[in-house]
Enzyme design. Structure first.
Site, PDB file in Angstrom:
ATOM      1  CD  GLU A  64       8.252  77.232  27.710  1.00 29.85           C
ATOM      2  OE1 GLU A  64       7.697  78.116  27.009  1.00 29.85           O
ATOM      3  OE2 GLU A  64       9.429  76.895  27.547  1.00 29.85           O
ATOM      4  CB  CYS A 111      10.473  78.861  30.451  1.00 26.61           C
ATOM      5  SG  CYS A 111       9.646  80.120  29.441  1.00 26.61           S
ATOM      6  CG  HIS A 120       8.781  82.555  26.559  1.00 27.86           C
ATOM      7  ND1 HIS A 120      10.046  82.039  26.641  1.00 27.86           N
ATOM      8  CD2 HIS A 120       8.924  83.794  26.026  1.00 27.86           C
ATOM      9  CE1 HIS A 120      10.918  82.915  26.180  1.00 27.86           C
ATOM     10  NE2 HIS A 120      10.248  83.996  25.797  1.00 27.86           N
ATOM     11  CB  CYS A 166      14.397  80.170  27.495  1.00 33.16           C
ATOM     12  SG  CYS A 166      13.116  81.107  28.381  1.00 33.16           S
TER      13      CYS A 166
END
Length: 158
Positions: free
Chosen positions: A57, A88, A55, A85
């Protein structure tokens, strides 16, 4: 170096999100600032790498830790176009990030206030302030437009 405000920093994250979309990735972008210096920036890389943890992040946090020479990112702010999420948000807590700013909420997976609030859970070893809604409309249009285009093309979406 002049101060970078939240809207300007989110613009850098939006640039990363647009670049991710151009590569066929879900258009989420993240930028990590230490003071006024960008120490990490990325868009989603899951499709390109085949890595479910890639992801925006996570990739940006990895870059920031390498740039700063420490996993403790207490003096940083992470800017991200979509609410983090649970994975993260957990990484933000684990990295001791100083602050997170996100553009648009994620009602299906958001863990910084929408479904969960891992960043403000006193049972965890670190809490961090969260600012939501910075350039929200722009980020929301980017991601919803990307998913709409994928549906229209009959391609699987993220």
């Amino acid at each position: 170096m002049p101060a970078v405000d939240d809207a300007e920093a989110m613009g850098l994250a939006l640039d990363e999100a647009r670049a991710a979309a151009s590569r066929g990735e879900v258009p989420v972008g993240a930028v990590v600032l230490a003071g006024h210096r960008v120490v990490g920036s990325a868009g989603n890389e899951r499709e390109a790498t085949g890595d479910p943890t890639a992801h925006a992040e996570i990739v940006a946090l990895r870059q920031a830790a390498a740039a700063l020479g420490s996993w403790r990112l207490t003096q940083t702010t992470l800017y991200v176009t979509l609410e983090p999420c649970p994975m993260c948000a957990g990484a933000l807590v684990a990295a001791r990030v100083g602050r997170v700013v996100f553009a648009t909420p994620d009602p299906k997976a958001g863990a910084c206030g929408s479904l969960y609030n891992l960043c403000a859970d006193p049972r965890l070893n670190h809490e961090l302030p969260v600012r939501a809604g910075v350039r929200s409309e722009e980020a929301s249009e980017l991601i919803s437009g990307w998913f709409a285009a994928r549906r229209d093309d009959g391609k699987p979406s993220g």
